[in-house]
Design an enzyme around this catalytic site. Sequence first.
Site, PDB file in Angstrom:
ATOM      1  N   HIS A 257       0.906  -1.145   0.230  1.00 19.14           N
ATOM      2  CA  HIS A 257      -0.103   0.098   0.013  1.00 19.14           C
ATOM      3  C   HIS A 257       0.812   1.197   0.048  1.00 19.14           C
ATOM      4  O   HIS A 257       1.280   1.686   1.038  1.00 19.14           O
ATOM      5  CB  HIS A 257      -1.050   0.104   1.356  1.00 19.14           C
ATOM      6  CG  HIS A 257      -1.937   1.017   1.352  1.00 19.14           C
ATOM      7  ND1 HIS A 257      -3.167   0.785   2.160  1.00 19.14           N
ATOM      8  CD2 HIS A 257      -2.113   2.389   0.903  1.00 19.14           C
ATOM      9  CE1 HIS A 257      -3.877   2.217   1.994  1.00 19.14           C
ATOM     10  NE2 HIS A 257      -3.067   3.088   1.232  1.00 19.14           N
TER      11      HIS A 257
ATOM     12  N   HIS B 187       1.295   4.948  -2.385  1.00 14.42           N
ATOM     13  CA  HIS B 187       1.029   5.791  -3.672  1.00 14.42           C
ATOM     14  C   HIS B 187       2.370   6.433  -4.030  1.00 14.42           C
ATOM     15  O   HIS B 187       2.883   7.173  -3.238  1.00 14.42           O
ATOM     16  CB  HIS B 187      -0.114   6.667  -3.042  1.00 14.42           C
ATOM     17  CG  HIS B 187      -1.312   6.157  -2.486  1.00 14.42           C
ATOM     18  ND1 HIS B 187      -2.538   6.132  -3.119  1.00 14.42           N
ATOM     19  CD2 HIS B 187      -1.656   5.682  -1.249  1.00 14.42           C
ATOM     20  CE1 HIS B 187      -3.425   5.564  -2.574  1.00 14.42           C
ATOM     21  NE2 HIS B 187      -2.852   5.361  -1.080  1.00 14.42           N
TER      22      HIS B 187
ATOM     23  N   HIS C 251      -9.596   1.295  -1.087  1.00 17.27           N
ATOM     24  CA  HIS C 251      -9.748   1.823   0.358  1.00 17.27           C
ATOM     25  C   HIS C 251     -10.893   1.855   0.975  1.00 17.27           C
ATOM     26  O   HIS C 251     -12.009   2.326   0.246  1.00 17.27           O
ATOM     27  CB  HIS C 251      -9.047   3.267   0.193  1.00 17.27           C
ATOM     28  CG  HIS C 251      -7.684   3.581  -0.052  1.00 17.27           C
ATOM     29  ND1 HIS C 251      -6.979   2.883  -1.209  1.00 17.27           N
ATOM     30  CD2 HIS C 251      -6.700   4.553   0.535  1.00 17.27           C
ATOM     31  CE1 HIS C 251      -5.924   3.434  -0.903  1.00 17.27           C
ATOM     32  NE2 HIS C 251      -5.644   4.135   0.038  1.00 17.27           N
TER      33      HIS C 251
ATOM     34  N   GLU D  90     -11.169   3.610   6.293  1.00 17.89           N
ATOM     35  CA  GLU D  90     -10.045   4.488   6.763  1.00 17.89           C
ATOM     36  C   GLU D  90     -10.588   5.566   7.620  1.00 17.89           C
ATOM     37  O   GLU D  90     -10.302   5.432   8.979  1.00 17.89           O
ATOM     38  CB  GLU D  90      -9.553   5.067   5.540  1.00 17.89           C
ATOM     39  CG  GLU D  90      -8.098   5.990   5.898  1.00 17.89           C
ATOM     40  CD  GLU D  90      -7.621   6.513   4.788  1.00 17.89           C
ATOM     41  OE1 GLU D  90      -8.110   6.509   3.806  1.00 17.89           O
ATOM     42  OE2 GLU D  90      -6.553   7.192   4.819  1.00 17.89           O
TER      43      GLU D  90
ATOM     44  N   ASP E  85       1.943   4.065   2.745  1.00 20.32           N
ATOM     45  CA  ASP E  85       0.914   4.996   2.265  1.00 20.32           C
ATOM     46  C   ASP E  85       1.586   6.083   1.572  1.00 20.32           C
ATOM     47  O   ASP E  85       1.674   5.939   0.274  1.00 20.32           O
ATOM     48  CB  ASP E  85       0.101   5.246   3.493  1.00 20.32           C
ATOM     49  CG  ASP E  85      -1.380   5.940   2.925  1.00 20.32           C
ATOM     50  OD1 ASP E  85      -1.746   5.473   1.632  1.00 20.32           O
ATOM     51  OD2 ASP E  85      -2.176   6.177   3.701  1.00 20.32           O
ATOM     52  N   ASP E  86       1.716   7.158   2.220  1.00 15.25           N
ATOM     53  CA  ASP E  86       2.382   8.161   1.425  1.00 15.25           C
ATOM     54  C   ASP E  86       3.359   8.745   2.434  1.00 15.25           C
ATOM     55  O   ASP E  86       3.497   9.772   3.112  1.00 15.25           O
ATOM     56  CB  ASP E  86       1.177   9.537   1.504  1.00 15.25           C
ATOM     57  CG  ASP E  86       0.028   8.937   0.719  1.00 15.25           C
ATOM     58  OD1 ASP E  86      -0.015   8.833  -0.648  1.00 15.25           O
ATOM     59  OD2 ASP E  86      -0.877   8.542   1.359  1.00 15.25           O
TER      60      ASP E  86
HETATM   61  N1  ADE Z   1      -4.528   8.813  -1.928  1.00 15.60           N
HETATM   62  C1  ADE Z   1      -3.443   8.843  -1.382  1.00 15.60           C
HETATM   63  N2  ADE Z   1      -3.414   8.497   0.227  1.00 15.60           N
HETATM   64  C2  ADE Z   1      -4.479   8.168   0.394  1.00 15.60           C
HETATM   65  C3  ADE Z   1      -5.300   7.730   1.415  1.00 15.60           C
HETATM   66  N3  ADE Z   1      -4.566   7.624   2.557  1.00 15.60           N
HETATM   67  N4  ADE Z   1      -6.631   7.619   1.624  1.00 15.60           N
HETATM   68  C4  ADE Z   1      -7.291   7.822   0.270  1.00 15.60           C
HETATM   69  N5  ADE Z   1      -6.583   8.235  -0.792  1.00 15.60           N
HETATM   70  C5  ADE Z   1      -5.323   8.505  -0.607  1.00 15.60           C
HETATM   71 ZN    ZN Z   2      -3.465   4.784   0.724  1.00 17.53          ZN
END
Ligand code: ADE
Ligand code: ZN
Length: 332
Positions: free
Chosen positions: A14, A16, A194, A197, A275-276
């Site tokens: 996971h 991005h 997703h 969350e 994630d990011d």
């Molecule tokens: N796009 C990038 N990170 C995300 C996240 N945590 N939740 C939803 N969309 C995303």
């Molecule tokens: Zn994500």
Amino acid sequence: MIDLIKKLPKAELHLHIEGSLEPELMFRLAKKNQVEIPYKSIEDVRNAYNFTNLQTFLDIYYAGANVLLTKEDFYDLTWEYILKCVEDNVIHTEIFFDPQTHTERGVPFEAVITGIKEALADAKEKYGITSCIIMCFLRHLSQAEAFETLEEALKFKNDIIGVGLDSSELGNPPSKFKEVFKKAKDEGFKLVAHAGEEADFSYIYEALDLLNINRIDHGVQSIKSPELMQRLKIEQMPLTVCPNSNIELKVFETYKEHNIKELLDYGLNISVNSDDPAYFKGYINQNFINLHENLPITEEDIITLVKNSFRSAFIDDELKEAYLAKVDLALQ
Ligand code: ADE
Ligand code: ZN
């Protein structure tokens, strides 16, 4: 414990790729491409990364992605992430990208996918890192737009293993994308979304029952439904949990309140992911280290989380076994 975390080979499921855009690269590309960004310095950028929920992050994340214009930009972005994989001992990675964030700005789909793909091919050649690419639909856009994106993706079917669903969750339930996910499944794509969350567990039920997903991204709200928990356990449905992200986006107020240990102890199939990472203060090892420093996570838990990441990957059984054997070897 930190030594164990660092030495174990891992899979990331996971991530991005746009969320791995570090401020330094953002500045370099903004200058090269003559794109305005609302920051004067790297410090300025870091100060702006102060989120109160998912949407406040997404606004900044999409603005950052504006600097990505050419195939080379996507190559550089992906290559920088690969170097972090090398540092953190990630030997297999499944990367999300958001084509609509770029095609909306006039960047060709082909430039995006080719840049990512070439960097991943070089990662395999230079470091032996294996990978897959998952294309996400932006859920704040319409299903009709998702269909158009799927149509474009069909030209690159060999390069894309699956489709996912991301962006603003609240008010954009999985049911909105039922038909496009059906078409993607018929085309042979793996499916992820997703769900749970920020939004409640009904979104997880929808993702399972209406979209027929193979993995849930996040899914931490499942804890509020005993019935769903039992189902997820029986099915061993993978949940790709992203602890740093959940803290930075205030899904949990503090690390001590994160429920990953409860999900794991209940017997769910949980993995740890970043994630990011450029926005959420660290890559995969930092996520593991934060768990260790804030929760009663044991060495056995770390090993389970890491093994789950390989078990839940979109790779064949032979490669899975080979990677699980690598984990066991690292443990000796
Ligand atoms: N796009 C990038 N990170 C995300 C996240 N945590 N939740 C939803 N969309 C995303
Ligand atoms: Zn994500």
